[in-house]
Scaffold this active site. Structure first.
Site, mmCIF file in Angstrom:
data_model
loop_
_atom_site.group_PDB
_atom_site.id
_atom_site.type_symbol
_atom_site.label_atom_id
_atom_site.label_comp_id
_atom_site.label_asym_id
_atom_site.label_seq_id
_atom_site.Cartn_x
_atom_site.Cartn_y
_atom_site.Cartn_z
ATOM 1 N N ALA A 76 37.373 6.014 -66.581
ATOM 2 C CA ALA A 76 38.223 5.155 -65.473
ATOM 3 C C ALA A 76 39.071 6.623 -64.602
ATOM 4 C CB ALA A 76 39.557 5.283 -66.859
ATOM 5 N N GLU A 109 27.650 -0.268 -69.654
ATOM 6 C CA GLU A 109 28.510 -2.289 -69.424
ATOM 7 C C GLU A 109 28.958 -2.360 -68.364
ATOM 8 O OE1 GLU A 109 28.339 -1.651 -72.425
ATOM 9 O OE2 GLU A 109 26.998 -2.560 -73.373
ATOM 10 N N ASN A 114 33.538 -5.774 -60.704
ATOM 11 C CA ASN A 114 33.656 -4.889 -60.648
ATOM 12 C C ASN A 114 32.496 -4.221 -59.654
ATOM 13 O OD1 ASN A 114 34.796 -2.409 -60.451
ATOM 14 N ND2 ASN A 114 35.186 -1.833 -62.283
ATOM 15 N N TYR A 121 27.632 2.762 -59.900
ATOM 16 C CA TYR A 121 26.299 3.328 -60.653
ATOM 17 C C TYR A 121 24.912 2.848 -59.684
ATOM 18 C CZ TYR A 121 29.901 2.406 -64.198
ATOM 19 O OH TYR A 121 31.184 2.779 -64.466
#
Length: 176
Positions: A76, A109, A114, A121
């Site tokens: 985050a 996950e 998103n 990633y």
């Protein structure tokens, strides 16, 4: 932005948890509690990190290591610090810890919607490997399972070096 040069990434401590849980509440519809984070940072299988400018937490991430497998639990970044390379820096921290721990596979996950996170990633060679149907309890959205697949220590180092170079080049572009 110059403030990214001032960011330090450190192991998460109890003293960080008020700020971490505040970020959780701002970002996620079903935030983790302070107690959940307390449990995680005391668990010897877990490695949690905060990104700070001075004493202010602006992001955090976590890795659980079981045997030769790693699982990124959260990542985050406060809204005003996104898209500045901080997510890349935090994943680099996770990958270095994974290398140190002898991890061969890293998975996570991510919400199917998103796309920005998925792009980040993929930069670390995560690939979709499946779907967890109705995984997110707030809206029953599916989660995309992403994994590095089997990675050797040499491959992990290569991914780390590639992304360190990316950050350096990006920083040079912003300064010119």
């Amino acid at each position: 932005m110059r403030d990214m040069d001032e960011v330090t990434i450190l192991p998460m401590q109890d003293g960080d948890l008020d700020q971490v849980t505040q970020i959780e509440k701002e970002i996620f519809p079903t935030p983790w509690t302070r107690r959940q984070f307390q449990f995680e940072i005391r668990n010897h299988y877990c490695h949690y990190f905060v990104a700070k400018i001075g004493d202010v937490v602006i992001g955090y991430t976590g890795l659980v290591v079981v045997g030769s497998e790693g699982y990124i639990t959260n990542l985050a970044v406060k809204a005003e610090h996104r898209r500045k390379g901080l997510g890349t820096r935090m994943i680099l921290t996770i990958f270095r810890k994974a290398l140190e721990a002898g991890v061969d596979i890293i998975s996570l996950e991510v919400r199917k919607s998103n796309l920005i996170a998925q792009e980040l990633y993929r930069q670390f060679e995560f690939h979709p490997g499946g779907v967890r149907r109705r995984y997110y309890v707030d809206n029953r959205e599916d989660a995309l399972v992403m994994s590095t697949g089997y990675i050797t220590a040499g491959k992990l180092r290569e991914i780390i070096e590639k992304n360190e170079k990316y950050l350096m080049e990006r920083n040079l572009e912003r300064q010119s």
